[in-house]
Write a protein that holds these residues in place. Structure first.
Motif, PDB file in Angstrom:
ATOM      1  N   ALA A  82      39.975  22.497  35.855  1.00 26.25           N
ATOM      2  CA  ALA A  82      39.448  22.268  34.508  1.00 26.25           C
ATOM      3  C   ALA A  82      39.654  23.486  33.614  1.00 26.25           C
ATOM      4  N   LEU A  83      39.640  24.667  34.196  1.00 28.28           N
ATOM      5  CA  LEU A  83      39.854  25.883  33.411  1.00 28.28           C
ATOM      6  C   LEU A  83      41.311  25.995  32.979  1.00 28.28           C
ATOM      7  N   ARG A  84      42.217  25.556  33.831  1.00 25.38           N
ATOM      8  CA  ARG A  84      43.648  25.754  33.560  1.00 25.38           C
ATOM      9  C   ARG A  84      44.197  24.807  32.504  1.00 25.38           C
ATOM     10  N   VAL A  85      43.492  23.718  32.214  1.00 29.58           N
ATOM     11  CA  VAL A  85      44.022  22.745  31.251  1.00 29.58           C
ATOM     12  C   VAL A  85      43.414  22.900  29.863  1.00 29.58           C
ATOM     13  N   ASP A  86      42.547  23.888  29.695  1.00 30.69           N
ATOM     14  CA  ASP A  86      41.913  24.134  28.402  1.00 30.69           C
ATOM     15  C   ASP A  86      42.163  25.596  28.031  1.00 30.69           C
ATOM     16  N   TYR A  87      42.870  25.826  26.904  1.00 34.10           N
ATOM     17  CA  TYR A  87      43.283  27.185  26.581  1.00 34.10           C
ATOM     18  C   TYR A  87      42.117  28.156  26.477  1.00 34.10           C
ATOM     19  N   GLU A  88      41.075  27.771  25.736  1.00 33.43           N
ATOM     20  CA  GLU A  88      39.977  28.718  25.514  1.00 33.43           C
ATOM     21  C   GLU A  88      39.227  29.018  26.806  1.00 33.43           C
ATOM     22  N   ARG A  89      39.054  28.009  27.652  1.00 32.26           N
ATOM     23  CA  ARG A  89      38.394  28.240  28.935  1.00 32.26           C
ATOM     24  C   ARG A  89      39.253  29.138  29.824  1.00 32.26           C
ATOM     25  N   LEU A  90      40.564  28.868  29.840  1.00 33.09           N
ATOM     26  CA  LEU A  90      41.462  29.694  30.653  1.00 33.09           C
ATOM     27  C   LEU A  90      41.478  31.131  30.151  1.00 33.09           C
ATOM     28  N   ALA A  91      41.568  31.318  28.831  1.00 33.74           N
ATOM     29  CA  ALA A  91      41.587  32.673  28.272  1.00 33.74           C
ATOM     30  C   ALA A  91      40.307  33.424  28.600  1.00 33.74           C
ATOM     31  N   SER A  92      39.173  32.738  28.516  1.00 31.78           N
ATOM     32  CA  SER A  92      37.886  33.375  28.842  1.00 31.78           C
ATOM     33  C   SER A  92      37.801  33.689  30.331  1.00 31.78           C
ATOM     34  N   ALA A  93      38.319  32.796  31.170  1.00 38.78           N
ATOM     35  CA  ALA A  93      38.331  33.041  32.611  1.00 38.78           C
ATOM     36  C   ALA A  93      39.180  34.259  32.950  1.00 38.78           C
ATOM     37  N   MET A  94      40.288  34.430  32.239  1.00 36.54           N
ATOM     38  CA  MET A  94      41.152  35.590  32.505  1.00 36.54           C
ATOM     39  C   MET A  94      40.467  36.896  32.098  1.00 36.54           C
ATOM     40  N   VAL A  95      39.633  36.847  31.068  1.00 37.34           N
ATOM     41  CA  VAL A  95      38.833  38.029  30.717  1.00 37.34           C
ATOM     42  C   VAL A  95      37.925  38.407  31.892  1.00 37.34           C
ATOM     43  N   ILE A  96      37.313  37.411  32.490  1.00 37.67           N
ATOM     44  CA  ILE A  96      36.385  37.652  33.598  1.00 37.67           C
ATOM     45  C   ILE A  96      37.101  38.250  34.803  1.00 37.67           C
ATOM     46  N   VAL A  97      38.237  37.661  35.209  1.00 38.27           N
ATOM     47  CA  VAL A  97      38.899  38.169  36.418  1.00 38.27           C
ATOM     48  C   VAL A  97      39.590  39.510  36.166  1.00 38.27           C
ATOM     49  N   GLU A  98      40.100  39.731  34.953  1.00 38.59           N
ATOM     50  CA  GLU A  98      40.692  41.045  34.663  1.00 38.59           C
ATOM     51  C   GLU A  98      39.614  42.128  34.701  1.00 38.59           C
ATOM     52  N   THR A  99      38.448  41.824  34.156  1.00 39.83           N
ATOM     53  CA  THR A  99      37.342  42.781  34.190  1.00 39.83           C
ATOM     54  C   THR A  99      36.902  43.050  35.623  1.00 39.83           C
ATOM     55  N   ALA A 100      36.772  41.989  36.410  1.00 44.27           N
ATOM     56  CA  ALA A 100      36.359  42.148  37.805  1.00 44.27           C
ATOM     57  C   ALA A 100      37.360  42.981  38.584  1.00 44.27           C
ATOM     58  N   ASP A 101      38.639  42.779  38.327  1.00 44.01           N
ATOM     59  CA  ASP A 101      39.674  43.557  39.003  1.00 44.01           C
ATOM     60  C   ASP A 101      39.542  45.039  38.666  1.00 44.01           C
ATOM     61  N   ALA A 102      39.323  45.328  37.375  1.00 47.48           N
ATOM     62  CA  ALA A 102      39.239  46.721  36.935  1.00 47.48           C
ATOM     63  C   ALA A 102      37.935  47.393  37.339  1.00 47.48           C
ATOM     64  N   ALA A 103      36.869  46.606  37.485  1.00 48.10           N
ATOM     65  CA  ALA A 103      35.535  47.178  37.707  1.00 48.10           C
ATOM     66  C   ALA A 103      35.158  47.317  39.179  1.00 48.10           C
ATOM     67  N   THR A 104      35.978  46.795  40.097  1.00 46.91           N
ATOM     68  CA  THR A 104      35.611  46.818  41.513  1.00 46.91           C
ATOM     69  C   THR A 104      36.529  47.723  42.320  1.00 46.91           C
ATOM     70  N   LEU A 105      36.009  48.200  43.432  1.00 44.18           N
ATOM     71  CA  LEU A 105      36.742  49.094  44.319  1.00 44.18           C
ATOM     72  C   LEU A 105      37.243  48.340  45.548  1.00 44.18           C
ATOM     73  N   GLU A 106      38.353  48.792  46.078  1.00 48.81           N
ATOM     74  CA  GLU A 106      38.876  48.162  47.288  1.00 48.81           C
ATOM     75  C   GLU A 106      37.993  48.509  48.485  1.00 48.81           C
ATOM     76  N   PHE A 107      37.760  47.511  49.311  1.00 47.65           N
ATOM     77  CA  PHE A 107      36.961  47.643  50.532  1.00 47.65           C
ATOM     78  C   PHE A 107      35.576  48.235  50.259  1.00 47.65           C
ATOM     79  N   HIS A 108      34.981  47.805  49.150  1.00 41.98           N
ATOM     80  CA  HIS A 108      33.625  48.216  48.810  1.00 41.98           C
ATOM     81  C   HIS A 108      32.847  46.950  48.473  1.00 41.98           C
TER      82      HIS A 108
END
Length: 240
Positions: A82-108
């Protein structure tokens, strides 16, 4: 331990060789990890449809001689269709995962933050306004990281008076006497407080609450300052 098993969310992928894919996973039990999914880009691979960005899976990962793991098995836990077929939902989801990637440490491992990410992505499925869901996630990530902005008083003088500006260097809202940085409207002040000091559920039920654009810009600037890097997905969403 030669194998690791954990619930995981796919944050990012990139190609390796002709058929492999390196997946950046946020796992419940081991924090952020990187794992190679061998042959996943072949049409005959059984892993391909389950190792896309935003996928929520149970993953069995093999250890090798380096920190790069190997994906041995995945089972889907939730669909991001459902996120992938709606532009605004997909764009907002990518904000979340990009932030999570940048804010978390490996093996922590950080189960609380994993749950924050998972719930934010689930919330996007039914969100009235996906962009405010992403904004709230950015602000709540700051709180989780101990970098919450001061919202209940002037961040400079400490006075509990009307607050009219937001300054990253001061760490929050400022009164008229201390004002510097970005001017903020009373509606933006109210929305910031609702998101972080109580009332988030009501905010998420509204379409474009008053002050949303201002608070969105504040959230992106504050998160980029906290991380020391730009959030490409957030800037793309803001441009639209």
């Amino acid at each position: 331990m030669s194998e690791l098993r954990s619930e995981a969310i796919v944050l990012r992928t990139y190609k390796l060789g002709e058929a492999d894919l390196i997946c950046v996973l946020l796992t419940l039990d081991f924090g952020k990890v990187r794992a190679v999914a061998k042959g996943v880009r072949k049409t005959t691979s059984r892993l391909g449809a389950r190792m896309e960005v935003l996928d929520h899976v149970d993953a069995l990962l093999g250890r090798g001689r380096t920190d790069l793991l190997t994906v041995r098995q995945v089972e889907p836990r939730g669909s991001a269709r459902a996120l992938r077929v709606d532009y605004e939902r997909l764009a907002s989801a990518m904000v979340i995962v990009e932030t999570a990637d940048a804010a978390t440490l490996e093996f922590h491992a950080d189960p609380e933050y994993f749950e924050m990410v998972r719930r934010a992505l689930v919330a996007l499925d039914a969100a009235v306004d996906p962009s405010i869901t992403a904004t709230a996630f950015l602000l709540r990530t700051l709180v989780h990281d101990g970098a919450a902005p001061v919202l209940d008083r002037c961040a400079s003088c400490g006075e509990e008076v009307e607050l009219v500006a937001f300054d990253l260097a001061e760490g929050g809202l400022l009164c008229a006497s201390c004002r510097r940085g970005r001017p903020v409207s009373p509606e933006a002040v109210t929305l910031l407080r609702r998101i972080l000091l109580g009332g988030l559920r009501g905010v998420l039920a509204e379409h474009r609450p008053a002050g949303a654009d201002e608070v969105g810009a504040i959230a992106v600037d504050a998160m980029e300052s906290h991380l020391g890097r730009r959030l490409r997905a957030a800037r793309t969403l803001d441009a639209h």
